[in-house]
Design a protein around this motif. Structure first.
Motif, PDB file in Angstrom:
ATOM      1  N   LEU A   1      44.582  45.684  38.668  1.00  0.00           N
ATOM      2  CA  LEU A   1      43.158  46.012  38.793  1.00  0.00           C
ATOM      3  C   LEU A   1      42.962  47.523  38.853  1.00  0.00           C
ATOM      4  N   ALA A   2      43.808  48.215  39.566  1.00  0.00           N
ATOM      5  CA  ALA A   2      43.658  49.668  39.707  1.00  0.00           C
ATOM      6  C   ALA A   2      43.911  50.404  38.401  1.00  0.00           C
ATOM      7  N   SER A   3      44.565  49.750  37.451  1.00  0.00           N
ATOM      8  CA  SER A   3      44.836  50.414  36.172  1.00  0.00           C
ATOM      9  C   SER A   3      43.597  50.523  35.290  1.00  0.00           C
ATOM     10  N   ALA A   4      42.529  49.805  35.615  1.00  0.00           N
ATOM     11  CA  ALA A   4      41.307  49.847  34.806  1.00  0.00           C
ATOM     12  C   ALA A   4      40.604  51.193  34.982  1.00  0.00           C
ATOM     13  N   PRO A   5      40.154  51.813  33.898  1.00  0.00           N
ATOM     14  CA  PRO A   5      39.472  53.111  34.014  1.00  0.00           C
ATOM     15  C   PRO A   5      38.185  53.041  34.818  1.00  0.00           C
ATOM     16  N   ARG A   6      37.470  51.889  34.695  1.00  0.00           N
ATOM     17  CA  ARG A   6      36.194  51.749  35.400  1.00  0.00           C
ATOM     18  C   ARG A   6      36.156  50.412  36.103  1.00  0.00           C
ATOM     19  N   LEU A   7      35.701  50.425  37.357  1.00  0.00           N
ATOM     20  CA  LEU A   7      35.471  49.191  38.091  1.00  0.00           C
ATOM     21  C   LEU A   7      33.964  48.999  38.285  1.00  0.00           C
ATOM     22  N   PRO A   8      33.484  47.765  38.282  1.00  0.00           N
ATOM     23  CA  PRO A   8      32.054  47.530  38.501  1.00  0.00           C
ATOM     24  C   PRO A   8      31.595  48.020  39.877  1.00  0.00           C
ATOM     25  N   ALA A   9      30.298  48.145  40.044  1.00  0.00           N
ATOM     26  CA  ALA A   9      29.738  48.584  41.326  1.00  0.00           C
ATOM     27  C   ALA A   9      30.148  47.649  42.451  1.00  0.00           C
ATOM     28  N   VAL A  10      30.210  46.354  42.151  1.00  0.00           N
ATOM     29  CA  VAL A  10      30.709  45.360  43.107  1.00  0.00           C
ATOM     30  C   VAL A  10      32.073  44.896  42.615  1.00  0.00           C
ATOM     31  N   SER A  11      33.131  45.321  43.299  1.00  0.00           N
ATOM     32  CA  SER A  11      34.500  44.956  42.928  1.00  0.00           C
ATOM     33  C   SER A  11      35.221  44.444  44.167  1.00  0.00           C
ATOM     34  N   VAL A  12      35.738  43.222  44.054  1.00  0.00           N
ATOM     35  CA  VAL A  12      36.401  42.571  45.177  1.00  0.00           C
ATOM     36  C   VAL A  12      37.723  41.995  44.690  1.00  0.00           C
ATOM     37  N   ALA A  13      38.721  42.012  45.554  1.00  0.00           N
ATOM     38  CA  ALA A  13      40.006  41.390  45.240  1.00  0.00           C
ATOM     39  C   ALA A  13      40.443  40.545  46.424  1.00  0.00           C
ATOM     40  N   THR A  14      41.113  39.427  46.147  1.00  0.00           N
ATOM     41  CA  THR A  14      41.698  38.619  47.211  1.00  0.00           C
ATOM     42  C   THR A  14      43.222  38.655  47.106  1.00  0.00           C
ATOM     43  N   GLU A  15      43.872  38.514  48.258  1.00  0.00           N
ATOM     44  CA  GLU A  15      45.334  38.447  48.314  1.00  0.00           C
ATOM     45  C   GLU A  15      45.736  37.733  49.606  1.00  0.00           C
ATOM     46  N   GLY A  16      46.803  36.939  49.517  1.00  0.00           N
ATOM     47  CA  GLY A  16      47.193  36.129  50.658  1.00  0.00           C
ATOM     48  C   GLY A  16      48.376  36.638  51.447  1.00  0.00           C
ATOM     49  N   TRP A  17      49.222  37.478  50.860  1.00  0.00           N
ATOM     50  CA  TRP A  17      50.436  37.923  51.540  1.00  0.00           C
ATOM     51  C   TRP A  17      50.155  39.244  52.253  1.00  0.00           C
ATOM     52  N   PRO A  18      50.282  39.310  53.589  1.00  0.00           N
ATOM     53  CA  PRO A  18      49.874  40.497  54.349  1.00  0.00           C
ATOM     54  C   PRO A  18      50.436  41.827  53.835  1.00  0.00           C
ATOM     55  N   PRO A  19      51.739  41.934  53.474  1.00  0.00           N
ATOM     56  CA  PRO A  19      52.187  43.234  52.955  1.00  0.00           C
ATOM     57  C   PRO A  19      51.452  43.655  51.688  1.00  0.00           C
ATOM     58  N   ASN A  20      51.113  42.675  50.830  1.00  0.00           N
ATOM     59  CA  ASN A  20      50.357  43.008  49.625  1.00  0.00           C
ATOM     60  C   ASN A  20      48.909  43.349  49.944  1.00  0.00           C
ATOM     61  N   VAL A  21      48.348  42.710  50.965  1.00  0.00           N
ATOM     62  CA  VAL A  21      46.969  43.044  51.371  1.00  0.00           C
ATOM     63  C   VAL A  21      46.890  44.516  51.754  1.00  0.00           C
ATOM     64  N   ALA A  22      47.867  44.962  52.529  1.00  0.00           N
ATOM     65  CA  ALA A  22      47.875  46.364  52.954  1.00  0.00           C
ATOM     66  C   ALA A  22      48.060  47.297  51.763  1.00  0.00           C
ATOM     67  N   LYS A  23      48.964  46.942  50.858  1.00  0.00           N
ATOM     68  CA  LYS A  23      49.211  47.802  49.700  1.00  0.00           C
ATOM     69  C   LYS A  23      47.985  47.849  48.788  1.00  0.00           C
ATOM     70  N   ALA A  24      47.365  46.687  48.532  1.00  0.00           N
ATOM     71  CA  ALA A  24      46.181  46.650  47.673  1.00  0.00           C
ATOM     72  C   ALA A  24      45.016  47.411  48.298  1.00  0.00           C
ATOM     73  N   THR A  25      44.873  47.306  49.608  1.00  0.00           N
ATOM     74  CA  THR A  25      43.799  48.033  50.289  1.00  0.00           C
ATOM     75  C   THR A  25      43.954  49.535  50.101  1.00  0.00           C
ATOM     76  N   ALA A  26      45.175  50.024  50.288  1.00  0.00           N
ATOM     77  CA  ALA A  26      45.407  51.457  50.128  1.00  0.00           C
ATOM     78  C   ALA A  26      45.160  51.927  48.704  1.00  0.00           C
ATOM     79  N   LEU A  27      45.454  51.067  47.736  1.00  0.00           N
ATOM     80  CA  LEU A  27      45.312  51.449  46.329  1.00  0.00           C
ATOM     81  C   LEU A  27      43.875  51.313  45.836  1.00  0.00           C
ATOM     82  N   LEU A  28      43.172  50.270  46.293  1.00  0.00           N
ATOM     83  CA  LEU A  28      41.866  49.943  45.712  1.00  0.00           C
ATOM     84  C   LEU A  28      40.675  50.505  46.490  1.00  0.00           C
TER      85      LEU A  28
END
Length: 264
Positions: free
Chosen positions: A72-99
């Motif tokens: 998702l972070a590789s996209a040049p543009r994200l919509p005004a409302v952009s949400v992601a879900t993830e179930g594994w806690p280490p990935n949640v933390a990593k995705a939060t920091a990136l997104l």
């Protein structure tokens, strides 16, 4: 992805390679560690590019099972409302920091739980390699006219490798995640199939450390995999790679694009 065998792997012992593969962190979906150690051909359709194009036109988008958020972070543009879900806690933390710096919200949500969003909340839902597509939930959170765009793992993916560790699997395991079955499930949920393409792609593992890291990272391939539990199979595969060269397997991928019909 083209890559050459690691110049250092050939000179290292079985124990050293296994220990390295067992120690590398597995968070997220960054596969750069495999450079020079393993390769997998890419599907012809270019999922990340197609996803980015659709995100550029969307007003509200949801990425399901986002992993570490890398695709998702590789996209040049994200919509005004952009949400992601993830179930594994280490990935949640990593995705939060990136997104979060991109303005996207990451929601911790178990893979098998209902999506924690209102009906018709999104005009685009995406996913790269979901464990399972929950079609009724996908259809529910899409607006009429909205699109589901995803790349799924297909049947018997990397089973040459999997069955080296598990032995022959039942036919039901081999046919799971077949695109024809997923098409039927999507249509049963009320979605219209716009595009569905499937490919089998060559994989090569150049050393046993790469095999260990792969099975630790993609945990559903050999459930419960640990080095200790599968040491004889690992040693046998290491000796095979040493004698014959890279171990070859084939992944299965299919591209899904489905649309929720307009109301009325």
């Amino acid at each position: 992805m083209a890559s050459l065998p690691s110049p250092t792997a050939a000179s290292r012992t079985f124990e050293e390679l296994v220990a390295e593969g067992d120690a590398v962190p597995t968070e997220g979906w960054d596969f750069s560690w495999f450079e020079g150690r393993a390769t997998e051909a890419r599907p012809s359709w270019g999922y990340a590019r197609g996803m980015a194009e659709r995100l550029g036109r969307a007003s509200a988008a949801l990425d399901i099972q986002t992993g570490g958020g890398e695709v998702l972070a590789s996209a040049p543009r994200l919509p005004a409302v952009s949400v992601a879900t993830e179930g594994w806690p280490p990935n949640v933390a990593k995705a939060t920091a990136l997104l979060h710096p991109r303005g996207a919200v990451v929601v911790a949500s178990a893979e098998d739980a209902p999506l924690p969003f209102a009906d018709g909340a999104f005009d685009l839902v995406t996913s790269r390699h979901p464990v399972r597509a929950h079609w009724p939930e996908i259809a529910r959170v899409l607006r009429p006219g909205g699109t589901y765009f995803a790349q799924h793992v297909g049947p018997s993916s990397a089973y040459e490798l999997v069955e080296h560790f598990t032995g022959p699997l039942p036919e039901g395991n081999r046919s799971a995640r077949h695109p024809d079955g997923e098409r039927a499930d999507a249509e049963a949920a009320g979605l219209e199939i716009v595009d569905l393409r499937a490919e089998r792609l060559r994989m090569e593992f150049h050393d046993i450390g790469a095999v260990v890291h792969f099975l630790r990272k993609v945990v559903w391939m050999v459930p419960g995999f640990t080095v200790e539990a599968y040491l004889p199979q690992l040693r046998a595969l290491h000796e095979r790679i040493e004698a014959e060269g890279p171990f070859v397997a084939h992944s299965a991928r299919h591209l899904f694009e489905a649309r929720k019909p307009q109301a009325g």
